[in-house]
Design an enzyme around this catalytic site. Structure first.
Site, short mmCIF file in Angstrom:
data_model
loop_
_atom_site.label_atom_id
_atom_site.label_comp_id
_atom_site.label_asym_id
_atom_site.label_seq_id
_atom_site.Cartn_x
_atom_site.Cartn_y
_atom_site.Cartn_z
N GLU A 62 0.83 -1.21 0.00
CA GLU A 62 0.00 0.00 0.00
C GLU A 62 0.87 1.26 0.00
O GLU A 62 0.53 2.26 -0.65
CB GLU A 62 -0.92 0.01 1.21
CG GLU A 62 -1.99 -1.07 1.21
CD GLU A 62 -1.48 -2.40 1.77
OE1 GLU A 62 -0.27 -2.49 2.08
OE2 GLU A 62 -2.29 -3.33 1.89
N MET A 308 15.20 -3.80 -0.38
CA MET A 308 13.81 -3.34 -0.53
C MET A 308 13.76 -2.21 -1.55
O MET A 308 14.71 -1.43 -1.68
CB MET A 308 13.28 -2.84 0.82
CG MET A 308 13.24 -3.90 1.91
SD MET A 308 12.02 -5.19 1.60
CE MET A 308 10.49 -4.27 1.89
N GLY A 309 12.64 -2.13 -2.28
CA GLY A 309 12.42 -1.01 -3.18
C GLY A 309 13.10 -1.10 -4.52
O GLY A 309 13.16 -0.11 -5.26
#
Length: 424
Positions: A62, A308-309
């Site tokens: 989200e 991450m990312g």
């Protein structure tokens, strides 16, 4: 009132288990530290004195999805303060990447006293919820303070709709506290209407509004050179426990026809990085982790994306994508196939994709994706695509076309938000 009392009693009984799951230590999971108190409404005030827009993005997915809306809001209202709440520490890690665009706080647990403490400290003018994180006491407390609530990028699967209909007395309490629901598709809108929702609009999915920075392709090209420009490579994205074994089964079957093939695995949850590496090593595979700064060896078989990312970089690096969360029965329901489509990569998904039914069917009809039933079929489809580079390009181009044709949801979402900002 009785519904809320009964709900709060149930929540109190479940709270120890929920908190244990939230706070237990896992490898790769960021610590809450002293900020755990924010879950109980002990929320630090913001650095600004102006009333902020409050956006709740429960976790990583989200938090990533709402980024285009946050950037568009700041462009339209440069002085408008925004506070983003997450429940998880991994979600907080994603929000931190937005820097000074927003301030982050942890979402209070859904007890009224916790929520009131948060509202007293933050004093928001508008509440946006990303997708479907609906908490009865939170919605009620926000509504009592006359703060408009909008659900953004709202989706409602047929299965979830049936659950809501089974508890209509509870559902009506929820819906009466929501001012506007901005749905992904007409199907979602019809399901919300069927369970008693009002003030519905179809804005499309903000997930289509993916902006791919040039640096993504630059990093992907650089990584591809390091991994081997001529090697057939597929990426298994957002994999879950019980799925990595199936991915490795498929990969080892592919090796029989493509001995130099490589798999990139991107586990959905960072706490599983170590276990996935261990699983591959136990199978005799050569593993290189993204965080390992030593040169990648030519015999590396598994490249583990333990950061991450960087999902888009990993997708753009590979020839073919497998999207995880889709081969672990019905418990997950798949993940978003728009990211591989946005970087023009063909994708394969397992049979469980109910969370993204409309998107998946749209991409399937366009010939941008394939569905596999098990690891054996996944291996067959990978080999077929590795054998046919032209088909890879066609599928990737079709997926990218779908993404481009459906963009515009961010502007529609901002228009709805503007209405409430202008009238409050």
């Amino acid at each position: 009132m009785l519904v809320r009392v009964f709900y709060t009693l149930l929540l109190a009984l479940a709270a120890p288990l929920l908190l244990w799951g939230l706070y237990r230590t896992k490898p790769g999971k960021p610590h809450f530290g002293a900020r755990w108190k924010e879950h109980f409404g002990f929320t630090p005030r913001l650095t600004t004195t102006t009333a902020p827009i409050w956006i709740h993005a429960a976790s990583v997915g989200e938090a990533i999805a709402i980024v285009p809306v946050i950037k568009a809001l700041k462009q339209a209202y440069p002085e408008q303060a925004i506070v983003v709440t997450t429940t998880t520490s991994t979600g907080a890690e994603q929000v931190a990447k937005l820097g000074e665009l927003v301030e982050h706080r942890y979402m209070p647990i859904d007890f009224a006293w916790c929520v009131r403490g948060f509202l007293k400290a933050i004093k928001p003018k508008l509440f946006l919820i990303v997708e479907k994180e609906l908490w009865l006491n939170t919605l009620t407390c926000v509504h009592q303070q006359k703060i408009p609530t909008i659900i953004v990028n709202a989706r409602l699967s047929e299965r979830s709709a049936k659950r809501y209909q089974s508890f209509s007395f509870f559902t009506h309490q929820l819906l009466n506290n929501i001012d506007k629901i901005l749905c992904l598709h007409d199907d979602d809108a019809q399901r919300f209407i069927a369970i008693g929702a009002h003030q519905i609009a179809v804005t499309g999915s903000i997930k289509y509004d993916i902006t791919i920075a040039n640096t993504v392709f630059e990093h992907a090209q650089n990584l591809r050179q390091q991994l081997g420009a001529q090697r057939p490579i597929f990426v298994a994205a957002s994999t879950h426990q019980g799925e990595d074994e199936q991915v490795l089964d498929a990969y080892q079957a592919v090796l029989q026809q493509y001995p130099d093939a490589m798999v990139i695995i991107v586990p959905r949850h960072p706490q599983r990085f170590d276990s996935v590496a261990k699983l591959a090593i136990e199978r005799g595979l050569t593993v290189h982790r993204r965080t390992d700064t030593t040169p990648i060896k030519v015999n590396t078989q598994l490249y583990l994306a333990d950061t991450m990312g960087e999902m888009l970089v990993m997708l753009a690096t590979a020839d073919v994508t497998f999207m995880g969360g889709s081969l672990v029965g019905e418990k997950v329901g798949g993940h978003n196939l728009l990211e591989p489509a946005a970087v023009a990569k063909p994708a394969i998904t397992g049979p469980s994709f109910y969370n993204f039914e409309d998107i998946t069917q749209q991409l399937l009809a366009a010939g941008a994706i394939e569905i596999c039933q098990n690891s054996h079929q996944l291996a067959q489809q990978l080999v077929t695509l590795f054998n046919d580079p032209e088909r890879q390009q066609h599928m990737g181009a079709q997926g990218q076309r779908i993404v481009i044709e459906n963009q515009g949801a961010v502007n529609k979402t901002i228009a709805n938000i503007h209405f409430y900002l202008a009238n409050n």
